[in-house]
Structure formats: C-alpha cells, structure tokens
Enzyme design. Sequence first.
Site: not given
Ligand code: ASP
Length: 345
Positions: A15, A59-61, A92, A280
């Site tokens: 982001t 995007d880190s996903s 993320d 957990q």
């Molecule tokens: N979706 C974004 C990511 O992890 C969220 C962020 O940057 O905080 O890449």
Amino acid sequence: MTNKPNILIIYTGGTIGMVKDYKTNALKAFDFSEIVQNIPELQQLNCNIKSISFKEPIDSSNMNTQYYIDIVEIIESNYTKFDGFVILTGSDTMSYISSAVSFMLENLQKPIIFTGSQLPIGDIRTDAKENLITSIAIASVRKQHQPLIKEVCLYFEYKLYRANRTTKISAEHFEAFASMNYPALAESGVHLKFNEALLFKPTEKDKPLIVRKNLISDVVILKLFPGITKATVEAILSIQNLKGVILESYGSGNAPNETWFIDLLKKAIAKEIKVVNVTQCSGGSVILGHYDTSVKLKKIGVISGLDITTESAVAKLMYLLNEDLSLEMFKYHFQKSLRGEITKK
Ligand code: ASP
C-alpha cells in the site's frame, strides 16, 4: 564521501507505494521513484539514502519464497556498501516475510527495518511518511561507530519490534502489528527511545554474513477447531511431499487426545514429517505435558514451538527443513533461539 550512514531503501510493493485506479477503485502499485518525490523531508535526515525497487512491485499477498530470495540477494550484494536497510513491503504478510529474512541472514551486523503503511503515501492522512522517515532514522542510529541495531526489525506506528516476534493484528488501525511475547525494542515519541537491553546481540562478532537461500516450502499450518474431522486431518497429513506441519493447538499446546487424531500424527512423524506445536493464542507459550491433552503429543514426538509466533514458526520450519536433521536434532535447533524468536527458558 561523508561520515553519514548510507541507507538503502528496498521497495517491494504494498500500500505504501500505491495509487488509486479511479476507473476500478482498486489500489495498484506505482513506480517507486514517485515515493521519494512525495517525501522531500527525506533530504533532511542525517544520512545518505539510495533506493532500489522490484521491477514489478507486488501486493504482499503475492509474496513467496522466491521473492524472499530476491530481497536477501539485494541485501547481500549491497551489504558492504550500506550501513542499514529499510525494506518496504505490504503489511499483510510482512511478519511472514521479515521472519523468513531474519533466518536467512546469519551473522547479521547491520539494521534491517521492515515497514509499510495502512494508507498510500499520497493519501492526505497517510501513516506512510512517519513509518518511512522513522525507519530510516532508526537504521541510521550508531553507537561507538557501529550500528545500534544488528537484527531484522519491523517498525509501524511509533513502535520498533523484533520482526520475528510480530503478528499483523489489524486491517484497519494504524497500529497494525503486535508483539505479544516480546516487548517493543524502541518507541518513537518526541525522542527515539531504545530499550537497549532487549536488542539482539550477535555472539559471533567478526564472522561474515551468511545468506541461506534454501527454504523448503512443503509445509502446512493445521489449525485445530472443535469438531475438526478425521477426514480433514488425514487429507492434510497425506499431502504429497509434506515435510513439516505447524499444529496450531489450543491454549498452552492442547489438542484432542482421541486415538484417531494421535494415530494420524504418529503416522506422519513416522514418515519423518516434523510436527511443531504452536498455540492459537496471540500471547503465551506452549507447555507440552502441562495438561493431559498434550501429554500424548509430547510422547509421540511433537515438537514444542514454545512462545514462537505462527509466522516465525513457518519461516523457521522452512529454514531448518533444508538441514536434513534427525528428529532429535531438529527439535534441539527448533527450540533454541536462533534470532531471538523464542524466549529461552
Ligand atoms: N495488501 C497490501 C499488502 O500487503 C496491504 C499493505 O500494504 O499494507 O501488500
């Protein structure tokens, strides 16, 4: 040449460097050079700043172990030229990425600070500027001509944490991370206050940096929930080539003591799959054998993850699995603090 520390910013995406596509209303990555333009204040910091960017910020996903390798290779090839590194990634999966990087870099003697933001850098209410500026300031701090920080950290919303102790806890608040089992290493207020007693102190002072790039991804997180079926556990444990399991158990490491469950784990361990027990709960530690519901786990060779986070356990598992260790040796190394990720008893 100046005496100022040289800091390298590595922009991978997230982001922090995003803009809104007004047609689709979705956030998408943009060219990193715009980040520096957006923060003229960077020039006021007492350091020399250079930056490098992933060709295609992500995007880190979308992160995977190949990107971890890309990050450590950038650090490796710039290690002697810079005094500190600030890595911008999406929040993320930042705890997963930074935990992995902490294991991949052995004998680290310089600061590596991960940061990002909840709002894009161009947003009027952005948290990106503070996070970035303070991360650079932290990476620049020296004591007796040496960097004060010699470990992988995560800075977010006025707090510096040991990266491999963190978890993302909020998708909304600026305070997006927590480190439940280890206090913050520093807090940023009017002054930057370090808790020096908590900082990682490398034992091997003069050893060169070793970069470990072989991570084994054949791992799985098996999160327990009341009512989980035999078929589910069986299917997970029979994944082809599975080498490691993070068993996310209840409380202080408890799990059902039903025979089918214990037998399935036993069978997996007999196939040399390493099973690590992590709680957990967001805070606290696994204490195998504390309750009747964990006595059998201990007996069959489940390894206690003690107070490690799930994110860090995944990284440590990927890292240690490459070493081809016997169950006993694997247990010994997993339960040892390698980068400060576990509280030593
Ligand atoms: N979706 C974004 C990511 O992890 C969220 C962020 O940057 O905080 O890449």
